[in-house]
Design a protein around this motif. Sequence first.
Motif, PDB file in Angstrom:
ATOM      1  N   GLY A   1       0.819  -1.207   0.000  1.00 18.14           N
ATOM      2  CA  GLY A   1       0.000   0.000   0.000  1.00 18.14           C
ATOM      3  C   GLY A   1       0.852   1.257   0.000  1.00 18.14           C
ATOM      4  N   ALA A   2       0.273   2.340  -0.456  1.00 15.26           N
ATOM      5  CA  ALA A   2       0.997   3.615  -0.497  1.00 15.26           C
ATOM      6  C   ALA A   2       0.975   4.278   0.876  1.00 15.26           C
ATOM      7  CB  ALA A   2       0.363   4.538  -1.532  1.00 15.26           C
ATOM      8  N   ARG A   3       2.117   4.751   1.323  1.00 12.58           N
ATOM      9  CA  ARG A   3       2.196   5.464   2.581  1.00 12.58           C
ATOM     10  C   ARG A   3       1.848   6.928   2.356  1.00 12.58           C
ATOM     11  NH1 ARG A   3       8.017   3.166   4.748  1.00 12.58           N
ATOM     12  NH2 ARG A   3       7.302   1.082   5.376  1.00 12.58           N
ATOM     13  N   PRO A   4       1.119   7.533   3.288  1.00 11.53           N
ATOM     14  CA  PRO A   4       0.789   8.958   3.112  1.00 11.53           C
ATOM     15  C   PRO A   4       2.038   9.825   3.230  1.00 11.53           C
ATOM     16  CG  PRO A   4       0.112   8.184   5.281  1.00 11.53           C
ATOM     17  CD  PRO A   4       0.531   6.967   4.510  1.00 11.53           C
ATOM     18  N   VAL A   5       2.024  10.945   2.548  1.00 11.29           N
ATOM     19  CA  VAL A   5       3.141  11.882   2.578  1.00 11.29           C
ATOM     20  C   VAL A   5       2.910  12.888   3.700  1.00 11.29           C
ATOM     21  CG1 VAL A   5       4.402  13.653   1.313  1.00 11.29           C
ATOM     22  CG2 VAL A   5       3.567  11.624   0.119  1.00 11.29           C
ATOM     23  N   LEU A   6       3.897  13.022   4.589  1.00  8.62           N
ATOM     24  CA  LEU A   6       3.838  13.996   5.676  1.00  8.62           C
ATOM     25  C   LEU A   6       4.765  15.155   5.345  1.00  8.62           C
ATOM     26  CD1 LEU A   6       3.128  14.963   8.566  1.00  8.62           C
ATOM     27  CD2 LEU A   6       5.031  13.577   9.385  1.00  8.62           C
ATOM     28  N   HIS A   7       4.196  16.348   5.238  1.00  9.22           N
ATOM     29  CA  HIS A   7       4.991  17.552   4.987  1.00  9.22           C
ATOM     30  C   HIS A   7       5.407  18.136   6.336  1.00  9.22           C
ATOM     31  CE1 HIS A   7       4.213  17.745   0.635  1.00  9.22           C
ATOM     32  NE2 HIS A   7       3.028  17.254   0.945  1.00  9.22           N
ATOM     33  N   ALA A   8       6.507  17.638   6.869  1.00 14.43           N
ATOM     34  CA  ALA A   8       6.970  18.103   8.178  1.00 14.43           C
ATOM     35  C   ALA A   8       7.407  19.559   8.128  1.00 14.43           C
ATOM     36  CB  ALA A   8       8.107  17.215   8.677  1.00 14.43           C
ATOM     37  N   VAL A   9       8.084  19.941   7.052  1.00 10.63           N
ATOM     38  CA  VAL A   9       8.467  21.333   6.806  1.00 10.63           C
ATOM     39  C   VAL A   9       7.960  21.662   5.414  1.00 10.63           C
ATOM     40  CG1 VAL A   9      10.377  22.948   6.521  1.00 10.63           C
ATOM     41  CG2 VAL A   9      10.496  21.189   8.289  1.00 10.63           C
ATOM     42  N   ASN A  10       7.079  22.648   5.332  1.00  8.98           N
ATOM     43  CA  ASN A  10       6.321  22.863   4.100  1.00  8.98           C
ATOM     44  C   ASN A  10       6.512  24.295   3.594  1.00  8.98           C
ATOM     45  OD1 ASN A  10       4.589  22.601   1.980  1.00  8.98           O
ATOM     46  ND2 ASN A  10       2.760  22.179   3.187  1.00  8.98           N
ATOM     47  N   ASP A  11       7.590  24.496   2.831  1.00  7.24           N
ATOM     48  CA  ASP A  11       7.806  25.767   2.146  1.00  7.24           C
ATOM     49  C   ASP A  11       7.980  26.928   3.123  1.00  7.24           C
ATOM     50  OD1 ASP A  11       8.162  27.362  -0.076  1.00  7.24           O
ATOM     51  OD2 ASP A  11       6.027  27.810  -0.281  1.00  7.24           O
ATOM     52  N   ILE A  12       8.945  26.811   4.028  1.00 11.83           N
ATOM     53  CA  ILE A  12       9.171  27.880   5.005  1.00 11.83           C
ATOM     54  C   ILE A  12      10.375  28.722   4.608  1.00 11.83           C
ATOM     55  CG2 ILE A  12       8.198  26.451   6.844  1.00 11.83           C
ATOM     56  CD1 ILE A  12      11.062  26.199   7.987  1.00 11.83           C
ATOM     57  N   SER A  13      10.341  29.979   5.011  1.00 10.12           N
ATOM     58  CA  SER A  13      11.437  30.913   4.741  1.00 10.12           C
ATOM     59  C   SER A  13      11.682  31.761   5.984  1.00 10.12           C
ATOM     60  CB  SER A  13      11.100  31.823   3.550  1.00 10.12           C
ATOM     61  OG  SER A  13      10.897  31.075   2.364  1.00 10.12           O
ATOM     62  N   PHE A  14      12.949  31.952   6.322  1.00  9.22           N
ATOM     63  CA  PHE A  14      13.320  32.847   7.422  1.00  9.22           C
ATOM     64  C   PHE A  14      14.796  33.186   7.267  1.00  9.22           C
ATOM     65  CE2 PHE A  14      13.929  28.525   9.021  1.00  9.22           C
ATOM     66  CZ  PHE A  14      15.200  28.573   9.575  1.00  9.22           C
ATOM     67  N   HIS A  15      15.256  34.144   8.053  1.00  8.41           N
ATOM     68  CA  HIS A  15      16.670  34.486   8.039  1.00  8.41           C
ATOM     69  C   HIS A  15      17.108  34.826   9.461  1.00  8.41           C
ATOM     70  CE1 HIS A  15      14.867  38.534   7.849  1.00  8.41           C
ATOM     71  NE2 HIS A  15      15.956  38.918   8.492  1.00  8.41           N
ATOM     72  N   VAL A  16      18.399  34.716   9.703  1.00  8.40           N
ATOM     73  CA  VAL A  16      18.995  35.053  10.999  1.00  8.40           C
ATOM     74  C   VAL A  16      20.223  35.906  10.722  1.00  8.40           C
ATOM     75  CG1 VAL A  16      19.957  34.190  13.158  1.00  8.40           C
ATOM     76  CG2 VAL A  16      18.216  32.852  11.965  1.00  8.40           C
ATOM     77  N   ALA A  17      20.266  37.072  11.328  1.00  4.04           N
ATOM     78  CA  ALA A  17      21.414  37.964  11.159  1.00  4.04           C
ATOM     79  C   ALA A  17      22.528  37.569  12.122  1.00  4.04           C
ATOM     80  CB  ALA A  17      20.993  39.415  11.402  1.00  4.04           C
ATOM     81  N   ALA A  18      23.721  38.030  11.861  1.00  3.38           N
ATOM     82  CA  ALA A  18      24.849  37.769  12.757  1.00  3.38           C
ATOM     83  C   ALA A  18      24.565  38.375  14.121  1.00  3.38           C
ATOM     84  CB  ALA A  18      26.121  38.369  12.171  1.00  3.38           C
ATOM     85  N   GLY A  19      24.776  37.571  15.175  1.00  2.00           N
ATOM     86  CA  GLY A  19      24.558  38.036  16.537  1.00  2.00           C
ATOM     87  C   GLY A  19      23.102  38.121  16.962  1.00  2.00           C
ATOM     88  N   GLU A  20      22.176  37.650  16.139  1.00  2.00           N
ATOM     89  CA  GLU A  20      20.745  37.734  16.438  1.00  2.00           C
ATOM     90  C   GLU A  20      20.230  36.407  16.981  1.00  2.00           C
ATOM     91  OE1 GLU A  20      16.615  39.008  14.095  1.00  2.00           O
ATOM     92  OE2 GLU A  20      18.145  37.839  13.048  1.00  2.00           O
ATOM     93  N   THR A  21      19.141  36.468  17.729  1.00  2.00           N
ATOM     94  CA  THR A  21      18.445  35.258  18.176  1.00  2.00           C
ATOM     95  C   THR A  21      17.035  35.271  17.603  1.00  2.00           C
ATOM     96  OG1 THR A  21      19.681  35.215  20.252  1.00  2.00           O
ATOM     97  CG2 THR A  21      17.694  33.878  20.134  1.00  2.00           C
ATOM     98  N   LEU A  22      16.747  34.295  16.758  1.00  2.00           N
ATOM     99  CA  LEU A  22      15.406  34.119  16.202  1.00  2.00           C
ATOM    100  C   LEU A  22      14.738  32.971  16.935  1.00  2.00           C
ATOM    101  CD1 LEU A  22      13.176  34.634  14.028  1.00  2.00           C
ATOM    102  CD2 LEU A  22      14.347  32.897  12.635  1.00  2.00           C
ATOM    103  N   GLY A  23      13.599  33.232  17.544  1.00  2.00           N
ATOM    104  CA  GLY A  23      12.838  32.180  18.197  1.00  2.00           C
ATOM    105  C   GLY A  23      11.897  31.503  17.213  1.00  2.00           C
ATOM    106  N   LEU A  24      11.904  30.182  17.198  1.00  2.00           N
ATOM    107  CA  LEU A  24      10.992  29.401  16.365  1.00  2.00           C
ATOM    108  C   LEU A  24      10.054  28.665  17.310  1.00  2.00           C
ATOM    109  CD1 LEU A  24      10.275  28.568  13.477  1.00  2.00           C
ATOM    110  CD2 LEU A  24      11.868  26.662  13.694  1.00  2.00           C
ATOM    111  N   VAL A  25       8.770  29.054  17.328  1.00  2.00           N
ATOM    112  CA  VAL A  25       7.838  28.541  18.310  1.00  2.00           C
ATOM    113  C   VAL A  25       6.666  27.846  17.626  1.00  2.00           C
ATOM    114  CG1 VAL A  25       8.462  30.380  19.912  1.00  2.00           C
ATOM    115  CG2 VAL A  25       6.457  30.668  18.462  1.00  2.00           C
ATOM    116  N   GLY A  26       5.985  27.030  18.397  1.00  2.00           N
ATOM    117  CA  GLY A  26       4.834  26.276  17.912  1.00  2.00           C
ATOM    118  C   GLY A  26       4.639  25.070  18.804  1.00  2.00           C
TER     119      GLY A  26
END
Length: 296
Positions: free
Chosen positions: A24-49
């Motif tokens: 049988g075919a296994r379903p496809v799980l999009h764990a990461v689905n077309d995300i974009s972000f950036h982090v500058a030098a010396g910066e802290t980016l929080g990723l929450v959820g």
Amino acid sequence: MAEPLLEVRNLIRTYGGNRSLLGGARPVLHAVNDISFHVAAGETLGLVGESGSGKSTAGRVTLQLEPADGGSVRFAGQEITGLSPRQLKPVRRQMQMIFQDPYAALNPRMRVGSFVAEPLVVHGEDAHKDRIADLFRIVGLDPAFMTRYPHEFSGGQRQRICIARAIALKPSFIVADEPITALDVSIQAQIVNLFQDLQDQLGLAYLFIAHDLSMVRYLCQRVAVMLRGRIVETASVEQIFSNPQHPYTRSLLDAIPVPDPDRPRRKRLAFDVASNIPPREAVMAEIAPGHFVLQP
């Protein structure tokens, strides 16, 4: 505008989709689905959820610990997706990861001094015990502990050992994957303060993955909110906490416990992640443009 230290564009990571043992075919799980972000030098980016939103997978794919199925990851101006392990080796000096469970990250058969020294050995650098002792002092541990084994330490001490290993090669960017979740509340504050001290001393940039919004508010400059593999809102910490734009962000903030029975609470939204995600048109009609990033 200066180029960011890390730039992630349209990143995709999927699981499944192959045939099972029974055909049988296994379903496809999009764990990461077309995300974009950036982090500058010396910066802290929080990723929450919430759990299962894809935060940890996003961190691992960003460091190429797992391959991306699509998209781009640029670090210090260099495209790193698709590089071979040999090509990635010089980049890994500058990109390190701190995992959620420090005991699982440690080798129980290895003395912690050797564990911290291992990245230096792999990259052909001087791993003299004096250098390792300095790393122990930087993270607040007695160098006399170098000859001990992981089971002889508390959870907070183990995480400090993992942090010492992560900074051994003097990286410029660290992915911290819920590094305080497995620790006692009193120890959490100490580790977060250590992150800040290291950022001030070494100029580190962090992708700080967490679900504890109070710690994110204290440590981060910007926040990206992740839901079902997508980033639904990105803004400064002040904007996220004072004027959240996406209903899911508001729902996360409403879930923060307030230890004051007399303090007024924001009205809780009827937002069910499983079945009541508002359509794009409804959300866009409610929110002023330009305040957040909502991916289709």
